[in-house]
Scaffold this motif. Structure first.
Motif, PDB file in Angstrom:
ATOM      1  N   VAL A  41     -27.029   2.337   3.082  1.00 32.56           N
ATOM      2  CA  VAL A  41     -28.063   2.523   2.029  1.00 32.56           C
ATOM      3  C   VAL A  41     -29.014   1.699   2.331  1.00 32.56           C
ATOM      4  CG1 VAL A  41     -28.161   2.447  -0.516  1.00 32.56           C
ATOM      5  CG2 VAL A  41     -26.512   3.386   0.640  1.00 32.56           C
ATOM      6  N   VAL A  42     -28.952   0.284   2.536  1.00 30.66           N
ATOM      7  CA  VAL A  42     -29.978  -0.705   2.596  1.00 30.66           C
ATOM      8  C   VAL A  42     -30.885  -0.350   3.657  1.00 30.66           C
ATOM      9  CG1 VAL A  42     -30.430  -3.258   3.302  1.00 30.66           C
ATOM     10  CG2 VAL A  42     -28.496  -2.421   1.560  1.00 30.66           C
ATOM     11  N   ILE A  43     -30.207  -0.320   4.969  1.00 32.14           N
ATOM     12  CA  ILE A  43     -31.126  -0.082   6.433  1.00 32.14           C
ATOM     13  C   ILE A  43     -32.170   1.335   6.015  1.00 32.14           C
ATOM     14  CG2 ILE A  43     -31.043   0.540   8.624  1.00 32.14           C
ATOM     15  CD1 ILE A  43     -28.514  -1.198   8.700  1.00 32.14           C
ATOM     16  N   PHE A  46     -35.355   1.550   4.110  1.00 34.03           N
ATOM     17  CA  PHE A  46     -36.754   1.029   4.921  1.00 34.03           C
ATOM     18  C   PHE A  46     -37.592   2.192   5.323  1.00 34.03           C
ATOM     19  CE2 PHE A  46     -34.135  -3.139   4.880  1.00 34.03           C
ATOM     20  CZ  PHE A  46     -35.159  -3.842   4.499  1.00 34.03           C
ATOM     21  N   TRP A  47     -36.953   3.229   5.482  1.00 37.58           N
ATOM     22  CA  TRP A  47     -37.729   4.587   5.922  1.00 37.58           C
ATOM     23  C   TRP A  47     -38.490   5.324   4.634  1.00 37.58           C
ATOM     24  CZ3 TRP A  47     -34.340   2.669   9.158  1.00 37.58           C
ATOM     25  CH2 TRP A  47     -34.443   2.653  10.381  1.00 37.58           C
ATOM     26  N   LEU A  48     -37.845   4.814   3.626  1.00 36.65           N
ATOM     27  CA  LEU A  48     -38.339   5.510   2.159  1.00 36.65           C
ATOM     28  C   LEU A  48     -40.111   4.770   2.122  1.00 36.65           C
ATOM     29  CD1 LEU A  48     -35.528   5.278  -0.148  1.00 36.65           C
ATOM     30  CD2 LEU A  48     -36.291   7.553   1.307  1.00 36.65           C
ATOM     31  N   ASP A  49     -40.692   5.937   1.501  1.00 33.90           N
ATOM     32  CA  ASP A  49     -42.326   5.414   1.243  1.00 33.90           C
ATOM     33  C   ASP A  49     -42.195   4.566   0.222  1.00 33.90           C
ATOM     34  OD1 ASP A  49     -42.391   7.632   2.874  1.00 33.90           O
ATOM     35  OD2 ASP A  49     -42.937   9.101   1.198  1.00 33.90           O
ATOM     36  N   LYS A  50     -43.438   4.044   0.218  1.00 33.13           N
ATOM     37  CA  LYS A  50     -44.127   2.946  -0.812  1.00 33.13           C
ATOM     38  C   LYS A  50     -44.613   3.701  -1.965  1.00 33.13           C
ATOM     39  CE  LYS A  50     -44.506  -1.407   1.538  1.00 33.13           C
ATOM     40  NZ  LYS A  50     -44.401  -1.065   2.987  1.00 33.13           N
ATOM     41  N   GLY A  58     -41.359   1.214  -6.342  1.00 29.48           N
ATOM     42  CA  GLY A  58     -41.262   1.989  -5.581  1.00 29.48           C
ATOM     43  C   GLY A  58     -39.902   2.785  -5.353  1.00 29.48           C
ATOM     44  N   PRO A  59     -39.559   3.645  -4.555  1.00 28.26           N
ATOM     45  CA  PRO A  59     -38.479   4.475  -4.465  1.00 28.26           C
ATOM     46  C   PRO A  59     -37.323   3.620  -3.607  1.00 28.26           C
ATOM     47  CG  PRO A  59     -40.014   5.628  -3.295  1.00 28.26           C
ATOM     48  CD  PRO A  59     -40.755   4.461  -4.028  1.00 28.26           C
ATOM     49  N   ALA A  60     -37.872   2.654  -2.879  1.00 26.82           N
ATOM     50  CA  ALA A  60     -37.009   2.004  -1.976  1.00 26.82           C
ATOM     51  C   ALA A  60     -36.220   0.743  -2.245  1.00 26.82           C
ATOM     52  CB  ALA A  60     -37.554   1.856  -0.640  1.00 26.82           C
ATOM     53  N   ILE A  61     -36.647   0.069  -3.323  1.00 27.01           N
ATOM     54  CA  ILE A  61     -36.245  -1.341  -3.723  1.00 27.01           C
ATOM     55  C   ILE A  61     -34.979  -1.099  -4.398  1.00 27.01           C
ATOM     56  CG2 ILE A  61     -36.599  -3.398  -4.714  1.00 27.01           C
ATOM     57  CD1 ILE A  61     -38.634  -3.167  -2.600  1.00 27.01           C
ATOM     58  N   GLY A  67     -27.529  -1.348  -2.870  1.00 28.40           N
ATOM     59  CA  GLY A  67     -26.831  -1.447  -1.468  1.00 28.40           C
ATOM     60  C   GLY A  67     -26.329  -2.957  -1.274  1.00 28.40           C
ATOM     61  N   VAL A  68     -27.202  -3.923  -1.707  1.00 28.75           N
ATOM     62  CA  VAL A  68     -26.748  -5.386  -1.406  1.00 28.75           C
ATOM     63  C   VAL A  68     -25.697  -5.488  -2.313  1.00 28.75           C
ATOM     64  CG1 VAL A  68     -27.743  -7.501  -1.680  1.00 28.75           C
ATOM     65  CG2 VAL A  68     -28.974  -5.796  -0.798  1.00 28.75           C
ATOM     66  N   ILE A  69     -25.697  -5.146  -3.630  1.00 27.18           N
ATOM     67  CA  ILE A  69     -24.504  -5.321  -4.541  1.00 27.18           C
ATOM     68  C   ILE A  69     -23.204  -4.805  -3.918  1.00 27.18           C
ATOM     69  CG2 ILE A  69     -23.693  -5.061  -6.975  1.00 27.18           C
ATOM     70  CD1 ILE A  69     -26.679  -4.712  -7.747  1.00 27.18           C
ATOM     71  N   VAL A  70     -23.334  -3.552  -3.353  1.00 24.68           N
ATOM     72  CA  VAL A  70     -22.125  -2.900  -3.024  1.00 24.68           C
ATOM     73  C   VAL A  70     -21.531  -3.971  -1.724  1.00 24.68           C
ATOM     74  CG1 VAL A  70     -21.173  -0.970  -1.296  1.00 24.68           C
ATOM     75  CG2 VAL A  70     -22.466  -0.613  -3.729  1.00 24.68           C
ATOM     76  N   ILE A  71     -22.591  -4.124  -0.921  1.00 20.57           N
ATOM     77  CA  ILE A  71     -21.882  -5.243   0.301  1.00 20.57           C
ATOM     78  C   ILE A  71     -21.321  -6.244  -0.321  1.00 20.57           C
ATOM     79  CG2 ILE A  71     -22.863  -6.693   2.128  1.00 20.57           C
ATOM     80  CD1 ILE A  71     -24.905  -4.367   2.516  1.00 20.57           C
TER      81      ILE A  71
END
Lengths: 171, 495
Positions: A41-43, A46-50, A58-61, A67-71
């Motif tokens: 999810v995290v990686i 990075f391909w999602l648009d700004k 934005g839609p990526a953050i 994803g970081v919380i899941v990790i």
């Protein structure tokens, strides 16, 4: 792998104590799966648009944060010490698990081509049999009533046409 | 007042009243059948309500909800198996009655206290919700974000044995909710090129899968079960002495249940156990609890039905469900294209007040059905498992198909079902996943809107007092188990 110890903050002693790691292998495997899921999810974020809106994160953050919380949580689940009275082994998939879900999958795939009534009759027969009912009369009775009643209820009362399949000649 | 009269005039229309009766009766049966919970009942019947209008659909689902919470006590009393988790506390004293051959008396007590608990919560709903909705109109994005986070952490912390696992489940739900078109910017996320995923996973199939399919698979794994032999029940109507105990106690614990229900994330199970313990603590004869005293039935039963009205308060006023079952009800709103929340009061007062008055009627119907329909319920509940389990599976499939007439949705249901099965076996609660799925869009959009308003400063969540309080409460609830452990350790050290 089972002999691992984890350092835990001992509440009573106020120092670090070493405790046995949670024994359940199933849970540990699952936490690794979730760790990989979180990383994906995290990686991929990075391909999602700004975003073009000013100050919008934005839609990526947002998914990246999740994803970081899941990790983090899956690491916590992995290094959790064993607790009293916890079963040593958890059997996730029962013996009959695949015998149950494969026919279910076939049934779902059959729905469209074969039609609701016929495939549901077959599925009902199998399931009632699997539930240990042996009386043929009961099996046939419930396996016929259920699909027919549901079919007419959904088609006429609720206006949801269920797939007709090979019985498409009925109006 | 005009609104209340309008509500009654809508609810007492033939079609709505019929839906209430059908809902309550099927709810009681669903609740009484072990393995079928209130949430599952609402989830399974939700697809049947698509073609109805919103009001009859809500009457049916609310009827199922209240009926099922009460119905769980029937099997809890008669065969020592709680029909729903919320009735587990009723087993403790209820079954003792059945052992003495007084099953009917216990059921009568449970029926009346459930109805009173439910009615108390209706009064609370009717008085508190309109005020709260005016207050909630001032809520901005930051407050909504904090509230949604609070609801999610609470359910993550209370629904399982471990906080980490509960929160993990909640975050997974949030991530799954991001699939599809991003509402703010229109970007596609995680659709993997599939057209069916453009609008994300349909929530209803996912809920059906998570709540119902694992039960089916486990039922099939288990195979044949011993036949349920239910005791014959004679007189159900409670005696005068019992009534004297029922009234004051069920008023108190109905109120307790209402307040517990009103906290987002908590639910009927917690309310009933907490009330049972409190009733024992305040009783003059705490040692008699567990040997079959009426107080041991009144407290949990009035509390768990009190939750129903309480849980509707945050749902209607804020659009944040009070418990898991109301989260599913939120799905019913979404399907009909309605947004639950403070705007509902100004835009659709007819819907809001039909819910309020409908809840009154539902509890009355429940009382009548419980007191006079026991023979029928007991007969149906004695139905063997070999019919119930396969039928639930077929209903899962038909229900998820019916939403968009698509087999893809059936596949979604199946995948979520397998996921729910794994979660079940690993003792990870599935309820937070559903709450995460449902609150996901709210969490994200309110977070982003708040940050746009504050020009990117995170301080907005702390500067606004209400949002700061909710965020603080969620932090507290997350760290609570640690403090509890610390406290216990201190206590044992002192001794």
């Amino acid at each position: 792998m089972t002999e691992l110890d984890v350092p835990v903050w001992g509440i009573r002693t106020g120092t670090l104590v070493y405790k046995r790691l949670c024994m359940s292998r199933a849970r540990r495997i699952f936490s690794i799966v979730l760790l990989i899921f979180g990383a994906v999810v995290v990686i991929s974020s990075f391909w999602l648009d700004k975003s073009f809106i000013s100050y919008d994160i934005g839609p990526a953050i947002y998914p990246r944060i999740l994803g970081v919380i899941v990790i983090l949580l899956s690491v916590m689940m992995f290094i959790r010490p064993a607790q009293d009275g916890e079963p040593e082994k958890i059997r996730v998939f029962g013996k009959k698990f695949f015998l149950i879900i494969i026919p279910m999958m076939i049934y779902i795939l059959m729905l469209k081509p074969v039609g609701f009534i016929v495939s549901t009759m077959l599925a009902m027969i199998l399931m009632i049999r699997a539930m240990g009912e042996k009386r043929i009369f009961n099996i046939v009775l419930y396996a016929t009533i259920t699909p027919v009643v549901l079919y007419f209820m959904f088609s006429f009362l609720l206006h949801v046409p269920l797939p007709k399949g090979i019985l498409s000649f009925i109006a | 007042m005009d609104n209340v009269i309008m509500g009654f005039s809508i609810v007492l229309q033939f079609s709505n009243l019929l839906m209430i009766i059908v809902g309550v009766v099927s709810g009681i049966i669903i609740g009484a059948l072990p393995g079928l919970s209130a949430t599952m009942g609402v989830v399974l019947l939700l697809p049947l309500t698509f073609s109805m209008g919103i009001i009859p659909s809500l009457m049916l689902l609310l009827g199922v909800y209240c009926g099922a919470v009460y119905g769980g006590s029937i099997t809890a009393i008669l065969i020592r198996t709680p029909g729903t988790p919320a009735a587990a506390a009723t087993v403790l004293d209820g079954y003792e009655f059945a052992k003495r051959g007084e099953g009917g008396r216990a059921i009568g007590v449970s029926t009346v206290s459930s109805a009173i608990g439910g009615l108390v919560s209706c009064v609370a709903l009717l008085t508190i919700a309109p005020i709260l909705s005016k207050f909630a109109l001032q809520f901005s994005a930051a407050e909504y974000f904090a509230l949604a986070v609070f609801g999610l952490t609470i359910i993550g912390c209370v629904s399982g044995k471990s906080v980490v696992r509960g929160l993990l489940a909640g975050v997974i739900g949030l991530i799954v909710a991001t699939v599809g078109i991003d509402n703010t910017s229109g970007t596609l996320r995680y659709t993997m090129g599939s057209v069916s995923m453009l609008s994300g996973f349909s929530i209803i199939p996912a809920m059906i899968g998570l709540f119902a399919l694992p039960q089916v698979i486990m039922g099939l794994e288990q195979g044949k079960e011993k036949e349920r032999v239910l005791q014959k029940v004679t007189r159900v109507l409670p005696s005068k002495e019992d009534f004297k105990k029922i009234f004051p106690l069920s008023l108190i614990f109905g109120t307790v249940g209402t307040f517990i229900g009103a906290v987002p994330g908590t639910g009927a199970t917690i309310a009933s156990f907490l009330s049972y313990n409190e009733a024992r603590r305040w009783s003059k004869h705490p040692e008699k609890f567990g040997t079959g005293v009426v107080e041991g039935i009144i407290a949990p039963e009035s509390a768990n039905n009190g939750v129903s009205g309480g849980a509707l308060i945050p749902l209607l006023t804020l659009g944040v469900p009070g418990d898991v079952t109301t989260a599913v009800l939120l799905g019913a709103f979404l399907i009909q294209g309605l947004q639950a929340g403070p705007m509902l009061f100004t835009e659709h007062p007819d819907i809001v007040y039909s819910i309020f008055t409908g809840m009154f009627v539902i509890n009355i119907v429940m009382l009548v059905a419980g007191l006079f329909g026991q023979k029928i319920f007991i007969k149906i509940v004695s139905m063997p498992n070999f019919i119930i389990v396969p039928m639930i599976f077929i209903l899962c499939v038909v229900g998820s198909f019916a939403i968009n007439n698509s087999i893809f949705d059936v596949g979604v249901m199946f995948c979520f079902g397998l996921f729910g099965y794994v979660l079940n076996k690993l003792e990870i609660p599935e309820a937070p996943v559903v709450i995460g799925l449902i609150l996901g869009p709210l969490v994200e959009s309110s977070l982003r809107r708040a940050l746009i308003l504050s020009k990117g400063s995170m301080m907005i969540f702390i500067q606004k007092p209400i949002s700061a309080i909710f965020l603080l409460l969620s932090l507290l609830s997350m760290s609570w188990p640690y403090f509890a452990k610390l406290y216990k350790a201190r206590m044992t050290q002192k001794q």
